[in-house]
Design a protein around this motif. Structure first.
Motif, PDB file in Angstrom:
ATOM      1  N   SER A   1       0.823  -1.203   0.000  1.00  0.00           N
ATOM      2  CA  SER A   1       0.000   0.000   0.000  1.00  0.00           C
ATOM      3  C   SER A   1       0.862   1.260   0.000  1.00  0.00           C
ATOM      4  O   SER A   1       0.467   2.285  -0.532  1.00  0.00           O
ATOM      5  N   LYS A   2       2.044   1.186   0.594  1.00  0.00           N
ATOM      6  CA  LYS A   2       2.959   2.335   0.587  1.00  0.00           C
ATOM      7  C   LYS A   2       3.433   2.617  -0.848  1.00  0.00           C
ATOM      8  O   LYS A   2       3.487   3.774  -1.278  1.00  0.00           O
ATOM      9  N   LEU A   3       3.731   1.565  -1.587  1.00  0.00           N
ATOM     10  CA  LEU A   3       4.147   1.708  -2.981  1.00  0.00           C
ATOM     11  C   LEU A   3       3.009   2.280  -3.823  1.00  0.00           C
ATOM     12  O   LEU A   3       3.226   3.151  -4.665  1.00  0.00           O
ATOM     13  N   LEU A   4       1.807   1.819  -3.573  1.00  0.00           N
ATOM     14  CA  LEU A   4       0.641   2.312  -4.303  1.00  0.00           C
ATOM     15  C   LEU A   4       0.415   3.797  -4.028  1.00  0.00           C
ATOM     16  O   LEU A   4       0.122   4.578  -4.943  1.00  0.00           O
ATOM     17  N   LYS A   5       0.582   4.237  -2.789  1.00  0.00           N
ATOM     18  CA  LYS A   5       0.431   5.648  -2.433  1.00  0.00           C
ATOM     19  C   LYS A   5       1.484   6.504  -3.133  1.00  0.00           C
ATOM     20  O   LYS A   5       1.183   7.602  -3.615  1.00  0.00           O
ATOM     21  N   ILE A   6       2.704   6.008  -3.206  1.00  0.00           N
ATOM     22  CA  ILE A   6       3.786   6.744  -3.880  1.00  0.00           C
ATOM     23  C   ILE A   6       3.486   6.874  -5.367  1.00  0.00           C
ATOM     24  O   ILE A   6       3.645   7.945  -5.955  1.00  0.00           O
ATOM     25  N   VAL A   7       3.017   5.806  -5.976  1.00  0.00           N
ATOM     26  CA  VAL A   7       2.688   5.828  -7.407  1.00  0.00           C
ATOM     27  C   VAL A   7       1.538   6.806  -7.677  1.00  0.00           C
ATOM     28  O   VAL A   7       1.599   7.615  -8.609  1.00  0.00           O
ATOM     29  N   LEU A   8       0.499   6.764  -6.857  1.00  0.00           N
ATOM     30  CA  LEU A   8      -0.633   7.674  -7.045  1.00  0.00           C
ATOM     31  C   LEU A   8      -0.227   9.123  -6.825  1.00  0.00           C
ATOM     32  O   LEU A   8      -0.651  10.017  -7.578  1.00  0.00           O
ATOM     33  N   ALA A   9       0.599   9.383  -5.824  1.00  0.00           N
ATOM     34  CA  ALA A   9       1.072  10.748  -5.587  1.00  0.00           C
ATOM     35  C   ALA A   9       1.914  11.234  -6.755  1.00  0.00           C
ATOM     36  O   ALA A   9       1.803  12.392  -7.185  1.00  0.00           O
ATOM     37  N   SER A  10       2.748  10.373  -7.289  1.00  0.00           N
ATOM     38  CA  SER A  10       3.585  10.734  -8.448  1.00  0.00           C
ATOM     39  C   SER A  10       2.718  11.066  -9.660  1.00  0.00           C
ATOM     40  O   SER A  10       2.994  12.017 -10.390  1.00  0.00           O
ATOM     41  N   MET A  11       1.686  10.258  -9.873  1.00  0.00           N
ATOM     42  CA  MET A  11       0.795  10.510 -11.012  1.00  0.00           C
ATOM     43  C   MET A  11       0.059  11.829 -10.842  1.00  0.00           C
ATOM     44  O   MET A  11      -0.103  12.582 -11.811  1.00  0.00           O
ATOM     45  N   LEU A  12      -0.359  12.149  -9.639  1.00  0.00           N
ATOM     46  CA  LEU A  12      -1.046  13.405  -9.374  1.00  0.00           C
ATOM     47  C   LEU A  12      -0.118  14.591  -9.628  1.00  0.00           C
ATOM     48  O   LEU A  12      -0.498  15.560 -10.292  1.00  0.00           O
TER      49      LEU A  12
END
Length: 107
Positions: free
Chosen positions: A2-13
């Motif tokens: 979930s930490k990796l998913l949050k980083i990916v979503l933040a990067s996309m934003l």
């Protein structure tokens, strides 16, 4: 995971916001045309943009001839009067208000 998913979503934003602010703006192009070129051209931005269709403006820009076309349409405008950083905005303005767009600028 979930930490990796949050980083990916933040990067996309962040990437989405950054790419939006880096794009050209038709309103800014309209203001630039009024301020820098209206007097030298002898007509307003609506007449300038209506010189070509959207497809023609797109082809001119894709061929890297937008600055030359601006000087051709407005013979009193010299190359030294045009800053390269203005061109994407003026192109967007021209494309947005081309003769086949159905849009009419307020200048």
């Amino acid at each position: 995971m979930s930490k990796l998913l949050k980083i990916v979503l933040a990067s996309m934003l962040i990437l989405g916001v950054a790419s939006t602010t880096a794009s050209a703006d038709a309103v800014k192009g309209q203001k630039l045309f009024i301020k820098k070129f209206k007097k030298a051209c002898g007509f307003n931005g609506a007449k300038f943009a209506a010189k070509h269709s959207q497809a023609e403006w797109e082809e001119i820009n894709a061929n890297g001839k937008f600055k030359e076309e601006l000087m051709k349409i407005c013979p009193n405008v010299k190359e030294s009067d045009i800053k390269d950083k203005w061109l994407p905005h003026i192109y967007d303005f021209s494309y947005e208000y081309a003769n086949d767009s159905g849009n009419v600028p307020s200048c």
